[in-house]
Design an enzyme around this catalytic site. Structure first.
Site, PDB file in Angstrom:
ATOM      1  CG  HIS A 122      -1.860   1.016   1.449  1.00 57.97           C
ATOM      2  ND1 HIS A 122      -1.560   2.291   1.865  1.00 57.97           N
ATOM      3  CD2 HIS A 122      -3.205   0.990   1.277  1.00 57.97           C
ATOM      4  CE1 HIS A 122      -2.674   3.005   1.946  1.00 57.97           C
ATOM      5  NE2 HIS A 122      -3.692   2.239   1.590  1.00 57.97           N
ATOM      6  CG  ASP A 199       0.805  -2.284   6.104  1.00 56.48           C
ATOM      7  OD1 ASP A 199      -0.070  -2.376   6.977  1.00 56.48           O
ATOM      8  OD2 ASP A 199       0.668  -1.626   5.057  1.00 56.48           O
ATOM      9  CD  GLN A 202      -6.735  -4.514   4.335  1.00 57.00           C
ATOM     10  OE1 GLN A 202      -7.657  -5.255   4.674  1.00 57.00           O
ATOM     11  NE2 GLN A 202      -6.935  -3.266   3.941  1.00 57.00           N
ATOM     12  CE  LYS A 225      -6.943  -0.043   6.251  1.00 59.70           C
ATOM     13  NZ  LYS A 225      -7.682   0.571   5.160  1.00 59.70           N
ATOM     14  CB  CYS A 364      -3.654   3.407  -1.408  1.00 59.44           C
ATOM     15  SG  CYS A 364      -4.648   4.843  -1.071  1.00 59.44           S
TER      16      CYS A 364
HETATM   17  N1  PLP Z   1      -1.592  -0.608   4.573  1.00 56.29           N
HETATM   18  C1  PLP Z   1      -2.597  -1.327   4.053  1.00 56.29           C
HETATM   19  C2  PLP Z   1      -2.317  -2.722   3.573  1.00 56.29           C
HETATM   20  C3  PLP Z   1      -3.871  -0.782   3.972  1.00 56.29           C
HETATM   21  O1  PLP Z   1      -4.862  -1.502   3.447  1.00 56.29           O
HETATM   22  C4  PLP Z   1      -4.091   0.542   4.438  1.00 56.29           C
HETATM   23  C5  PLP Z   1      -5.409   1.174   4.301  1.00 56.29           C
HETATM   24  O2  PLP Z   1      -6.092   1.008   3.302  1.00 56.29           O
HETATM   25  C6  PLP Z   1      -3.014   1.241   5.002  1.00 56.29           C
HETATM   26  C7  PLP Z   1      -1.783   0.634   5.044  1.00 56.29           C
HETATM   27  C8  PLP Z   1      -3.163   2.626   5.541  1.00 56.29           C
HETATM   28  O3  PLP Z   1      -4.016   2.652   6.635  1.00 56.29           O
HETATM   29  P1  PLP Z   1      -4.494   4.068   7.221  1.00 56.29           P
HETATM   30  O4  PLP Z   1      -5.033   4.861   6.045  1.00 56.29           O
HETATM   31  O5  PLP Z   1      -5.550   3.722   8.187  1.00 56.29           O
HETATM   32  O6  PLP Z   1      -3.327   4.710   7.844  1.00 56.29           O
END
Ligand code: PLP
Length: 406
Positions: A122, A199, A202, A225, A364
């Site tokens: 992401h 990360d 998910q 999430k 993203c």
């Molecule tokens: N990493 C992953 C795999 C994600 O799906 C997301 C959000 O869509 C993020 C990072 C970023 O999360 P946040 O926007 O809550 O900081």
């Protein structure tokens, strides 16, 4: 027993209609809905228990501080972390990864040093590393997945060279649902003396997590999430790494003493939490995590595996549906395009008319979409409250799209 009807009743929004149809919420990958216990905890905190934390000596401040600080232990339990002092509160994964980039990585990277990343990432786990490339001459080494979206841990480990200072990798792709064997990556990286950031945005939502078992150095989560409020989150940081970090944001709470010509810092984790935090958001996240642990993350994973298998069996007959990513054991996250000219935005608009909420765009994750040779996809991402009947509703709505756009 996992009683999905009972669970659905915990989420007030799931009983509403959209465009005259029952809501079929399949945008959990972007953000999950909130159970009543979380909504009530937020209301209770603002109605009866609200004050700023840490600095007051009055009853409400102490009460709010106790509740807020109590969440650290809940997060530690949820993540299988040995010590709640290794939990730094953040506003979400994006802030958590930026914290590591500024506070840990930036001071120890020289021009030509490398960060190993996967193409599944992401943007939140890409852009903070691009900052170091732009500003400090750090080299980003990309590891590609297999065509089905699988990420081979051996390829990641093989990419680690003598100049590699960090591996940054997702546990689950938010586009394809690929589950990455982060424990294997951590074992290989450890042998080469290289820390790993995972990360967990998910991954932590869909299965039990133990940072101790994974063996990583940093593990970031985002509360919204995880069925909690927006603006909540945390990052688990191994003590050893935390000791190597300089402060990131400066301000109140993160200091011990401030003079005209000097400043001393609070102990970690507060050293990395400047200013008034998201007090109620974190309290809400704590309640959400307790809710998840009450259901049992293993049960959530089993329920979602059933939805994945059922969805895949229903998709089989749709020869005009192209799925991006079919890795074995993946999560119940499906990105797709339709044969013909229909743009992802048109598909999602038609689905919305049927009450089916999905996401359309790049999610993203532009490098991954480029890997698949597409500029946009639709994504249906399932959560703990979704049902097989909702898979059927999705398929029905997709069939309508096919009729309209073929
Ligand atoms: N990493 C992953 C795999 C994600 O799906 C997301 C959000 O869509 C993020 C990072 C970023 O999360 P946040 O926007 O809550 O900081």
């Amino acid at each position: 027993m996992y009683d999905v009807a009972k669970i659905r009743a915990d989420f007030p929004i799931l009983s509403r209609e959209v465009n005259g149809k029952p809501l079929v919420y399949l945008d959990n990958g972007a953000s999950a809905q909130k159970p009543r216990v979380v909504i009530e905890a937020i209301t209770q905190a603002y109605e009866m228990e609200y004050a700023n934390v840490h600095r007051g000596l009055h009853h409400l401040s102490n009460l709010a501080t106790e509740k807020y600080e109590g969440v650290r232990a809940i997060v530690a339990r949820f993540l299988g972390a040995p010590d709640s002092e290794e939990i730094v509160f953040t506003s979400g994964t994006t802030e958590g990864i930026n914290l590591v980039s500024y506070a840990w990585a930036a001071p120890r990277m020289q021009p030509g040093d490398e960060i190993v990343l996967s193409v599944l990432e992401h943007h939140a786990n890409i852009v903070p590393w691009h900052f170091l490339r732009e500003r400090q001459g750090v080299v980003l080494k990309w590891v590609e997945p297999e065509p089905d979206g699988t990420l081979d841990p051996e390829k990641v480990i093989a990419a680690i060279g003598p100049r590699t200072k960090l591996v940054a990798v997702t546990q689950m792709s938010n586009v394809t649902g690929t589950l990455v064997d982060v424990a294997a990556i951590c074992r290989g990286a450890r042998e080469k003396g290289v820390p790993v950031l995972v990360d967990g945005s998910q991954g932590a939502v869909h299965r039990p997590v133990s940072v101790a078992e994974i063996g990583c150095d940093f593990y970031a989560i985002t509360g919204h999430k995880l069925y909690g409020p927006t603006g909540s989150g945390a990052i688990w940081i191994a003590k050893e790494r935390m000791a190597e970090m300089r402060p990131f944001l400066g301000g109140g709470d993160m200091i011990r003493d401030v003079y005209r010509d000097a400043v001393t810092y609070n102990d970690p984790p507060m050293k990395f939490e400047a200013g008034t935090p998201g007090i109620v958001q974190q309290i809400g996240m704590g309640v959400a995590l307790e809710y998840l642990m009450g259901l049992g993350m293993g049960n959530v994973a089993a329920h979602e595996a059933d939805l994945r298998d059922y969805a895949l069996s229903r998709f089989k007959g749709l020869n005009w549906l192209n799925l991006q990513g079919t890795a074995p054991g993946k999560g119940a996250i499906f990105s797709f395009t339709l044969e013909g000219a229909a743009h992802a935005h048109d598909i999602s608009t038609v689905l919305d008319k049927k009450g089916v909420a999905v996401r359309a765009g790049t999610h993203c994750a532009m490098p991954l979409l480029e890997f698949y040779g597409v500029t946009a996809t639709c994504r249906a991402s399932f959560g703990l409250y979704n049902t097989r009947a909702e898979v059927d509703s999705l398929v029905e709505a997709l069939e309508l799209c096919h009729e309209l756009f073929a």
